[in-house]
Every structure is written in C-alpha cells, then in structure tokens.
Write a protein that holds these residues in place. Sequence first.
Motif, PDB file in Angstrom:
ATOM      1  N   MET A   1      -5.393  62.858 -44.216  1.00  0.00           N
ATOM      2  CA  MET A   1      -4.800  63.374 -44.773  1.00  0.00           C
ATOM      3  C   MET A   1      -3.495  61.636 -45.095  1.00  0.00           C
ATOM      4  O   MET A   1      -2.844  61.500 -43.636  1.00  0.00           O
ATOM      5  N   LEU A   2      -3.709  61.227 -45.721  1.00  0.00           N
ATOM      6  CA  LEU A   2      -3.092  60.037 -45.911  1.00  0.00           C
ATOM      7  C   LEU A   2      -1.982  60.342 -47.063  1.00  0.00           C
ATOM      8  O   LEU A   2      -2.099  60.662 -47.920  1.00  0.00           O
ATOM      9  N   TYR A   3      -0.712  59.245 -47.115  1.00  0.00           N
ATOM     10  CA  TYR A   3       0.645  58.862 -48.010  1.00  0.00           C
ATOM     11  C   TYR A   3       0.272  57.683 -49.099  1.00  0.00           C
ATOM     12  O   TYR A   3       0.505  56.454 -47.883  1.00  0.00           O
ATOM     13  N   LEU A   4       0.944  57.666 -49.494  1.00  0.00           N
ATOM     14  CA  LEU A   4       0.854  56.426 -50.395  1.00  0.00           C
ATOM     15  C   LEU A   4       2.139  56.549 -50.762  1.00  0.00           C
ATOM     16  O   LEU A   4       3.717  57.743 -51.110  1.00  0.00           O
ATOM     17  N   SER A   5       3.120  55.568 -51.265  1.00  0.00           N
ATOM     18  CA  SER A   5       4.304  55.405 -51.855  1.00  0.00           C
ATOM     19  C   SER A   5       4.175  55.498 -53.819  1.00  0.00           C
ATOM     20  O   SER A   5       3.536  55.225 -54.306  1.00  0.00           O
ATOM     21  N   PRO A  10       0.296  48.809 -51.157  1.00  0.00           N
ATOM     22  CA  PRO A  10      -0.869  48.828 -50.767  1.00  0.00           C
ATOM     23  C   PRO A  10      -1.621  50.120 -49.361  1.00  0.00           C
ATOM     24  O   PRO A  10      -2.527  50.657 -49.590  1.00  0.00           O
ATOM     25  N   GLU A  11      -0.274  49.897 -48.748  1.00  0.00           N
ATOM     26  CA  GLU A  11      -0.361  51.010 -47.308  1.00  0.00           C
ATOM     27  C   GLU A  11      -0.560  51.941 -46.795  1.00  0.00           C
ATOM     28  O   GLU A  11       0.479  52.671 -48.203  1.00  0.00           O
ATOM     29  N   ARG A  12      -1.431  52.534 -46.877  1.00  0.00           N
ATOM     30  CA  ARG A  12      -1.290  53.516 -47.153  1.00  0.00           C
ATOM     31  C   ARG A  12      -1.134  54.456 -45.082  1.00  0.00           C
ATOM     32  O   ARG A  12      -1.688  53.222 -44.601  1.00  0.00           O
ATOM     33  N   ARG A  13       0.231  55.542 -45.117  1.00  0.00           N
ATOM     34  CA  ARG A  13       0.642  55.740 -43.338  1.00  0.00           C
ATOM     35  C   ARG A  13      -0.138  56.983 -43.072  1.00  0.00           C
ATOM     36  O   ARG A  13      -0.633  57.846 -44.081  1.00  0.00           O
ATOM     37  N   HIS A  14      -0.442  57.286 -42.241  1.00  0.00           N
ATOM     38  CA  HIS A  14      -0.304  58.732 -41.813  1.00  0.00           C
ATOM     39  C   HIS A  14       1.809  59.352 -41.932  1.00  0.00           C
ATOM     40  O   HIS A  14       2.241  59.241 -41.792  1.00  0.00           O
ATOM     41  N   PHE A  15       1.217  60.633 -41.476  1.00  0.00           N
ATOM     42  CA  PHE A  15       2.245  61.352 -41.007  1.00  0.00           C
ATOM     43  C   PHE A  15       3.260  60.443 -40.573  1.00  0.00           C
ATOM     44  O   PHE A  15       4.727  60.680 -40.770  1.00  0.00           O
ATOM     45  N   CYS A  16       3.198  61.181 -38.862  1.00  0.00           N
ATOM     46  CA  CYS A  16       3.992  60.893 -37.795  1.00  0.00           C
ATOM     47  C   CYS A  16       4.456  59.240 -38.397  1.00  0.00           C
ATOM     48  O   CYS A  16       5.676  58.922 -37.792  1.00  0.00           O
ATOM     49  N   GLU A  17       3.837  58.271 -39.155  1.00  0.00           N
ATOM     50  CA  GLU A  17       4.726  56.927 -39.066  1.00  0.00           C
ATOM     51  C   GLU A  17       5.204  57.073 -40.333  1.00  0.00           C
ATOM     52  O   GLU A  17       6.668  56.534 -40.400  1.00  0.00           O
ATOM     53  N   ILE A  18       5.358  58.193 -41.108  1.00  0.00           N
ATOM     54  CA  ILE A  18       6.082  58.152 -42.326  1.00  0.00           C
ATOM     55  C   ILE A  18       7.481  59.316 -41.461  1.00  0.00           C
ATOM     56  O   ILE A  18       8.387  58.792 -42.418  1.00  0.00           O
ATOM     57  N   PRO A  32       1.877  62.639 -50.302  1.00  0.00           N
ATOM     58  CA  PRO A  32       0.201  63.011 -49.775  1.00  0.00           C
ATOM     59  C   PRO A  32      -0.892  62.789 -51.075  1.00  0.00           C
ATOM     60  O   PRO A  32      -0.331  62.088 -52.208  1.00  0.00           O
ATOM     61  N   GLU A  33      -2.118  61.549 -50.552  1.00  0.00           N
ATOM     62  CA  GLU A  33      -2.735  60.943 -51.818  1.00  0.00           C
ATOM     63  C   GLU A  33      -3.924  62.257 -52.625  1.00  0.00           C
ATOM     64  O   GLU A  33      -3.624  61.623 -53.721  1.00  0.00           O
ATOM     65  N   HIS A  34      -3.346  64.099 -51.964  1.00  0.00           N
ATOM     66  CA  HIS A  34      -3.592  64.777 -52.716  1.00  0.00           C
ATOM     67  C   HIS A  34      -2.301  65.548 -52.354  1.00  0.00           C
ATOM     68  O   HIS A  34      -2.014  65.995 -51.157  1.00  0.00           O
ATOM     69  N   TYR A  35      -2.274  66.955 -53.344  1.00  0.00           N
ATOM     70  CA  TYR A  35      -1.705  68.439 -52.579  1.00  0.00           C
ATOM     71  C   TYR A  35      -3.368  69.071 -52.510  1.00  0.00           C
ATOM     72  O   TYR A  35      -3.991  69.609 -53.472  1.00  0.00           O
ATOM     73  N   PRO A  36      -2.995  69.521 -51.151  1.00  0.00           N
ATOM     74  CA  PRO A  36      -4.832  70.123 -50.553  1.00  0.00           C
ATOM     75  C   PRO A  36      -4.828  71.774 -51.664  1.00  0.00           C
ATOM     76  O   PRO A  36      -3.234  72.177 -51.604  1.00  0.00           O
ATOM     77  N   PRO A  37      -5.318  71.444 -52.201  1.00  0.00           N
ATOM     78  CA  PRO A  37      -5.722  72.907 -53.447  1.00  0.00           C
ATOM     79  C   PRO A  37      -6.311  74.263 -52.081  1.00  0.00           C
ATOM     80  O   PRO A  37      -6.779  74.277 -51.366  1.00  0.00           O
ATOM     81  N   LEU A  38      -5.272  75.540 -52.940  1.00  0.00           N
ATOM     82  CA  LEU A  38      -5.424  76.902 -52.049  1.00  0.00           C
ATOM     83  C   LEU A  38      -6.761  77.998 -52.851  1.00  0.00           C
ATOM     84  O   LEU A  38      -5.530  77.794 -54.107  1.00  0.00           O
ATOM     85  N   ASP A  39      -7.016  78.329 -52.606  1.00  0.00           N
ATOM     86  CA  ASP A  39      -8.290  79.588 -53.526  1.00  0.00           C
ATOM     87  C   ASP A  39      -7.678  80.613 -53.816  1.00  0.00           C
ATOM     88  O   ASP A  39      -6.558  80.876 -52.793  1.00  0.00           O
ATOM     89  N   ALA A  40      -8.354  81.471 -54.175  1.00  0.00           N
ATOM     90  CA  ALA A  40      -7.337  83.077 -54.004  1.00  0.00           C
ATOM     91  C   ALA A  40      -7.879  83.111 -52.519  1.00  0.00           C
ATOM     92  O   ALA A  40      -6.894  83.856 -52.028  1.00  0.00           O
TER      93      ALA A  40
END
Length: 474
Positions: A1-5, A10-18, A32-40
């Motif tokens: 999982m990468l994180y954006l501003s 332009p730079e994407r960061r990992h969790f421990c960096e942010i 996060p670049e996306h929210y992890p989807p949870l199905d039923a």
Amino acid sequence: MLYLSTRGHPERRHFCEILLEGLAPDGGLYLPEHYPPLDAAALARLRGVWQRDGYAALAFEILSLYIDDIPADDLRALCERTYTAEVFGTREIVPLKPLEPGLMLEALSNGPTLAFKDMAMQLLGNLFEYELARRGETLNILGATSGDTGSAAEYAMRGKKGVRVFMLSPHGRMSPFQQAQMYSLMDENIHNIAIRGVFDDCQDIVKAVSNDLDFKRRYKIGTVNSINWARLLAQVVYYFAGYFQATADDSQRVSFTVPSGNFGNVCAGHVARQMGLPIDRLVVATNENDVLDEFFRTGVYRVRGSADTHETSSPSMDISKASNFERFVFDLIGRDAARCKALFGEALAREGRFDLSQDPAFALARSRYGFESGKSTHANRLATIRDVYARDGVIIDPHTADGVKVAREHGKPGVPMIVLETALPIKFADTIVEALGREPERPARFVGIEDLPKRVQVLDADAEAVKALIAAAV
C-alpha cells in the motif's frame, strides 16, 4: 500500500515513512492510493475475529490492510501490547451502552486520559517507539490540542525512547482538569506551550513549522495530530467494533453520530464506510463553532478567525479550521489533487472560504458518502445532559451531549444510531455541576490533580518563537 498527497505531490510513500513525517512536502495530507474493499465474506471473517479474539486482533486485521512495511508478527504484537483490558478497562475495549431504543453510546473514553484520543494515541506511541528503534533515530513531535489530544499524546509518549513532545494549547481555553492533566507532567521529554490565542492559532503554527521543510528535516519534526494518517487509521477500527456489537449479522445497516471539530474522528468513519462497512449515515455534530454544519447544509466552507471562534462549554470542538476536512473533500471532488490544492491552498488563503453549493459533487456528500450534520448550543447540551441522566442514569460529557442531541434529530426507524463518546464527564466538571448540581465521579488516580505543580511556557501565536523554543530544547 502506497500513500499520496491530497495536493498532488508526485512521490508516493510507504506507511512508516508517513508515520514519521505528518504533512506531505506540498502541505497536503496523506491518504492511501485506494481503500481496501471488503466484501461480505471479508466482513463475516472480521466479525468472527472480533467475537473470538477481541479488539487487538481486529485492529491487527484492519491495520494490516494498510501497512505492508512492518512484519505481521511485529504489528500483531504492537496491537496486543496497546489494546489490553488493563489499559482500557474491559475486554471489549469500546463497549456499547444502550440509551433509549435505537440509540446507544460507544464508550471510547476508558483509556489513560479519559478521552477517545487514547484509542489512537496509545498505538501511535508504540508505533513511534518501534520505528525509531528500528531506524536508530529520534523524533521531535509538534502537536496542537484543543484539550484532549495533548494529554493523550503526552501520556502515550512520556518516557518513550527517542521521542520528545512539544504540545501547543490555547492559553486559558481548556478546562481546569484538561490543563492539569497536561501541565502537571514533569517528564523531561514533555514540553507544554500555551499559545495566546485559540486552537486554530496553535494548529496554524504546527502547519507553518511542518511546511518549513529545512527546519522540519534539521530538527526531525513529526506530528501526532489527526493530520497524521496513522492516528486516523487507528480510529477506523472502533467503527468496525461498534458495528459488530450493534448488529447480529452484516445485512443490518447502522448510523454513527460523531461530535466533531477537526473532522478526524468522523473522517475515520468515512474511511470505514468506503471500505464497505454497512454504515447508513455519518452525522457530524458541531457546537456553536458550526463551520462543518454550515458546509453540509449549504456547500460553503467558511473558516473563522480567532475573534469569531466561540469559547464554549464543549471546548475540544472550539475549532474553525477542520484540518481533516481536506481528506474528505479530496474524495468528494473525485481525488482531483490540483483542484484540492486550489481550494485549501489559494482559495482559503485569499478569501477564507470556498463554495461548492453549485457543484454536482456537493450532492454526493449525502447521496454517495452518507453525511448529514447538526448543531448544538450550551442550552442544548445542558438540557441533554439532564435528560440522559433522568432517563438512563448515565452522566455524559458536554461533547457527547452535543452528539446525542444531534443524533436524536437524525434517527431513522430500523437503523440503530451509535453516538461516539468523546470523554468522561469529570474532564468538564463545571458544566456537569451546572447541568445536574453535582460533580461527576472522579477516578482515584486523578484526585487532586488540579493542585499539582505545573510546568508550561506561554508564548504569543508566533511560529518563529515556537521554532526557537524547539531549537533551544533539542
């Protein structure tokens, strides 16, 4: 999982960096670049984890969806060390308390400082210590508080290796109990700074220092305010825990009402809803400082200056610039980073407001994202405190009273409404005495806290003065 501003860096960061960085280099907030989807099936599995193994195991499962740079065994151990019955009083950690039919409280305030901020801050302290030890580095945390964040952060960080805390608070605007919780700490790594102004002045200083990239790097400045994604992420967990307690299976929808000033607590609910938690509505409850209520009613986001920020009896919500609101608006406008930068950068700096009332996106705040809002006043909260006590024998704090008052206005048949409790009433004893004519119960460990010696420095609302203090202390 990468994180954006939210502002397009332009730079994407990992969790421990942010985790250690706070704001992005362009002044934006990380998501996060996306929210992890949870199905039923995934929701059913998480319900089973909650029922079988409890809150710490649920926290690990949710956090691991967003954190891929901490080994699973280490992350599990951090969650197990944080969320214990010894620290939070019960195995459930966040038990539900039924009030009237269809309305219940989620108890978030049984941690060390008696406020919901402990739920995230206790984990953040352990995460900081873990990552700093792994890197062999130190961190100087700069934060702002309107009352509860400061004590929660200081209690979580006191004695932690490699961490100093510099906490800004509005001089004379917190309750006596809140001031005593912070200012009575004598740990060498804790520095309290009272700013002549309001919370928004404190928050502006934190942002100004964080945006001075040379100073930030030289003095290794990090944040614990909810602009730090790690703190908001930890808050997502209790929406799942509340939902699982309120429902028998995952076909049922629930709503949450959240007393809100800086939009962090309810933004965590937004994240949970985007992941797929069956939340019907997220109801934002404000006090007389109704910037957020005004937006959800009209589409206009209009910040107030210090002179127009009311001093109220729910002081932790005396906020007129909701930092985390930028995260929601970023999603609302389709994650258009350039436009988000224009709204929260140029428009607010130039006009102190922006207007989305004619934008098709504004309608999505309710239809797609489920947001509603309401406002409470001093008279409302006194009446609500009296009524809840008369009906249920439960004393609630003023902020939670704001939530209950607004929740009652947004009830929907067949949909349970959960109000997030914000603090135990002893933190705001004067208002409880005004409402009920009696003092709320005080935990034994806090008897006489207002009489302890205090260590605090008072400064004008000046970022340069704060930077000079940090430089001298490091």
